[in-house]
Every structure is written in structure tokens, then in C-alpha cells.
Design an enzyme around this catalytic site. Structure first.
Site, mmCIF file in Angstrom:
data_model
loop_
_atom_site.group_PDB
_atom_site.id
_atom_site.type_symbol
_atom_site.label_atom_id
_atom_site.label_comp_id
_atom_site.label_asym_id
_atom_site.label_seq_id
_atom_site.Cartn_x
_atom_site.Cartn_y
_atom_site.Cartn_z
ATOM 1 N N HIS A 181 -0.658 6.174 10.299
ATOM 2 C CA HIS A 181 0.726 6.047 9.831
ATOM 3 C C HIS A 181 0.901 4.765 9.005
ATOM 4 C CE1 HIS A 181 5.195 6.604 10.269
ATOM 5 N NE2 HIS A 181 5.166 5.296 10.063
ATOM 6 N N GLU A 182 0.485 3.658 9.582
ATOM 7 C CA GLU A 182 0.664 2.381 8.877
ATOM 8 C C GLU A 182 -0.208 2.307 7.624
ATOM 9 O OE1 GLU A 182 3.220 0.797 9.641
ATOM 10 O OE2 GLU A 182 3.537 1.800 11.574
ATOM 11 N N HIS A 185 1.698 3.751 4.767
ATOM 12 C CA HIS A 185 2.588 2.742 4.173
ATOM 13 C C HIS A 185 1.768 1.768 3.329
ATOM 14 C CE1 HIS A 185 6.330 3.790 6.153
ATOM 15 N NE2 HIS A 185 5.835 3.654 7.368
ATOM 16 N N GLU A 211 8.367 6.459 4.067
ATOM 17 C CA GLU A 211 8.046 7.237 5.258
ATOM 18 C C GLU A 211 7.338 8.550 4.887
ATOM 19 O OE1 GLU A 211 8.297 5.638 7.909
ATOM 20 O OE2 GLU A 211 8.131 7.091 9.530
#
Ligand code: ZN
Length: 417
Positions: A181-182, A185, A211
């Protein structure tokens, strides 16, 4: 660049200094009150803080100006061009299909067992495997890092200095999917053109767009079977306890979906329903149709209606999120936009690249990253978010790909009729 700076300056200069001071004080005091109120399950203690958050947000809306609804002004700070109408349209399109899907999943007799994902996992092995994943998908480790923190996040000081955090818990997917997830980003930030470094054009254009990228790498890529056809052998080698668990069992376990009380632990099917509850309450509090004192009841009624569960207390209900303690109203719907947009983009990506499953199974993530870089990451903040939507997707936000694809995916996992 002038356009971006002018917008930021407009927002800053329209709000009087006294109001900014008031918001900063509320945020400091509110956080302490919230921590205690949640711990002691005491909504009454938090109520005055929430009332102040609403009051300050209403005044911010008046200073910033809006045509239709105060929510337009407060949410535009986080997602330029979004409005009550925009979010209503988004949630109206997913409310019934998602509520139905959640109920079908809940009623299915084929519930995956994920008990084996919790164990005493070696931290060093978790870290090494997370690094392997980041390297494999294309996060530039020569221009970034991975460290640990109680709550995963991504921050950056320049295009060439992007820092991610993850956490190592007893539940193995926490580190794996938190890291992916990170990294989503992070790769968005790393993808801006170097010549824009330290200018207002560098970096992701909005919270919703940001997101969409974390969710793409976490859910669409990271929770696909093709991804694990490539990486599962490595995972089993790193964690010998998984040697007896076959790929299918693992895949179903990491895609387990069930209505839970806590948003941050929610899966990709139920997540948007958690957000919808918050959005409806924020909107109602701002226009006065829901009183702050009515929030616990309104919250619980919606959890029952959308997720089929009722929080046993406010600590696990309306007191669970930090956002409202610090004056943040209008932020939540950007999470749902990210989930929906990730699938909308993926559909276009697949039309261009063809068989993405074959690419992922072969560990060939470069064409996928390259497509996202060209279409999204290299655009930085050059176009306002709504204009970028038009340019990349040829239209507005569309939940249809998200709804169709998660229904197909979860119909297979839960063997729905
Ligand atoms: Zn995120």
C-alpha cells in the site's frame, strides 16, 4: 505552477488568522480528549470537541465560499473539484450493489479460513520479504527507504527521497499489504519528472488519486492470484510454517471479506461502506440535519443497515477514528474515490497491456508501472484532479469497473450463485 500556488494561496488567505488559530488549538486539545474518550467509551466527553469541529468547518465553508452545500467547500480542500453532489453520485452508485454483495458473502457457506495467517512470524524475515516485494514491483530503493512505525505511512522530502513505513505484527498480511500500500503512494511520488522536484507540480495531485495508487498495488496487484503465483514460493521459503498451505488456500485467506466494526481493518468489499457512514454523518452534521448528540445512534443505525452489524459501544463505533478530533471534515470520501478509481484505471491499463495476469505471474511488473507512470505519475499536479480524470479516463469517476470486478472476484472466492 502559478495555478497551483494561486489555489493554495487562495485557501490560506481566505481564512482569517484567528480561525486558523482556533482550529490548531482544537486539534491539539481535541486529540487528547478523543484518546481518553475512546479509551473510556465516553461519547459525552467527546461531544463538545465534535461540536467545535462542526462549527469551525461551517465557518471555514462560509469563508471559502460554495454554491450548493457547505460540504463542497470543506471537501474541496482535500479533493479539488469534489462536492456534495460528486460524492452523492459516487455513493449512490455503490450503496445497493455493495450492500447486496456484502450480504451474499456473509451468507455463503464457503468462508475462507485465515487462522494460519496469525502466528509468531520472524521480524527479520518479514522485513526481508517486504523489501523483496518493493524491489520486485519497482519501488526505487536507491531513492527511498522502508522503516517501521505503529501506523504505516509514506512521506517524502524530494522525488529522490521517499520514505515508507510498515509494521510487523502477528498477523502476517499486515506487513505484506501495508508495505505494498505505502509503496503505491511512494511510487506515485517517485514518478514525478525530476525537473519538477521541490516545485508545487511534483507529487500526487489529490488524496483520491493518491489512494487509487496505493490501492492498485495493495489490492488489484497484491491480492491477485497471479501475483502470488510469482511470489508464494518465496513467501513459503521465508516462512516455513506456510509450507503445508497451498496457494489457493492462501489466496482465499488474504481476500477474506467480512463485515467488521473497525474501518482500518476492513477489506476491499466492505471498506467503502464504512466510508459511506462517515460521509453521510459529516454531511448531516454540516447542514444541521443530524445533531452532534445524535451521532452515536445515527452511526449504529447505518452500520446495521449497510453492514448488518451493530457496534456494542461507541469506542468501536463513532469514536474509532482520529479525523473528527482535529477538525478534519470532508476527508473520508477520498478513500472511496481511491478504491473506485483504482479499478477504473486498471481496466484501461488492461485494455492497453493485454494479459496482466501473465505479466504478474512472470514477475514482470515493469510494463504495469510504466503505464501508470506515463498516464498518472509523470503528470504530477500539472492538471487539476477532475481534469486528469477526463484526460486519462475520458470521462468522470465511474464505479462500474470496481463493482463488476469485485463481484467477479468474490463470486469465485465465495462460490456465490
Ligand atoms: Zn493510503
Amino acid at each position: 505552477m502559478v495555478r497551483v500556488v494561486r489555489r493554495n494561496m487562495d485557501i490560506e488567505t481566505k481564512l482569517p488568522q484567528a480561525l486558523i488559530e482556533e482550529r490548531a488549538k482544537l486539534s491539539a486539545v481535541g486529540h487528547e480528549v478523543w484518546v481518553k474518550a475512546r479509551k473510556e467509551n465516553d461519547f459525552k466527553a467527546f461531544e463538545p470537541i465534535l461540536a467545535q469541529t462542526v462549527d469551525i468547518s461551517q465557518r471555514i465553508a462560509e469563508y471559502l465560499g460554495y454554491e450548493d452545500h457547505p460540504y463542497d467547500a470543506v471537501t474541496d480542500q482535500f479533493e479539488q473539484g469534489a462536492s456534495r453532489k460528486f460524492w452523492d453520485g459516487m455513493f449512490d452508485s455503490i450503496r445497493q450493489p455493495l450492500t447486496d454483495l456484502v450480504a451474499e458473502i456473509k451468507a455463503s457457506p464457503n468462508q475462507p479460513d485465515d487462522a494460519f495467517l496469525t502466528g509468531n512470524w520472524d521480524e527479520g524475515a518479514q522485513r526481508a520479504f517486504s523489501m523483496k516485494l518493493l524491489d520486485g514491483i519497482g519501488f526505487r530503493l536507491d531513492r527511498g527507504r522502508l522503516d517501521t512505525a505503529p501506523h504505516p505511512f509514506c512521506t517524502n522530502f524530494a522525488i529522490g527521497d521517499v520514505r515508507l513505513t510498515t509494521r510487523f505484527l502477528d498477523y502476517l498480511p499486515s506487513a505484506v499489504f501495508g508495505s505494498l500500500h505505502e509503496a503505491g503512494h511512494g511510487m506515485y511520488e517517485q514518478g514525478s519528472p525530476d525537473e519538477w522536484d521541490r516545485t508545487p507540480l511534483a507529487g500526487g495531485v489529490s488524496l483520491g488519486w493518491h489512494e487509487s495508487q496505493s490501492r492498485t498495488w495493495e489490492n488489484i496487484v497484491g491480492r491477485s492470484k497471479a501475483f502470488w503465483r510469482h511470489f508464494y514460493g518465496d513467501l513459503q521459503a521465508a516462512f516455513p510454517a506456510l509450507a503445508s498451505v497451498d496457494l489457493d488456500t492462501f489466496y482465499r485467506a488474504v481476500n477474506r471479506s467480512q463485515p467488521t466494526l473497525i474501518r482500518v481493518e476492513a477489506d476491499e468489499v466492505t471498506y467503502n461502506l464504512h466510508i459511506m457512514v462517515r460521509y453521510e454523518l459529516e454531511k448531516g452534521m454540516l447542514d444541521g440535519s443530524i445533531k452532534v448528540s445524535e451521532v452515536p445512534d445515527a452511526w449504529n443505525a447505518r452500520y446495521e443497515e449497510y453492514l448488518g452489524i451493530t457496534p456494542p459501544n461507541d469506542a468501536n463505533g463513532c469514536l474509532q477514528d482520529v479525523h473528527w478530533s482535529g477538525g478534519l471534515l470532508g476527508y473520508f470520501p477520498t478513500y472511496s474515490m481511491g478504491n473506485i478509481l483504482s479499478y477504473q484505471l486498471w481496466e484501461l491499463l488492461e485494455a492497453d497491456l493485454g494479459d496482466t495476469e501473465a505479466l504478474m505471474e512472470a514477475g514482470n511488473f515493469a510494463p504495469i508501472l510504466e503505464w501508470l507512470q506515463v498516464k498518472v505519475y509523470r503528470q504530477g499536479s500539472k492538471y487539476p484532479p477532475q481534469e486528469l480524470l477526463q484526460r486519462v479516463c475520458g470521462g468522470g469517476l465511474d464505479a462500474e469497473p470496481y463493482l463488476r470486478r469485485i463481484r467477479a472476484k468474490y463470486s469465485e472466492i465465495y462460490e456465490l450463485g
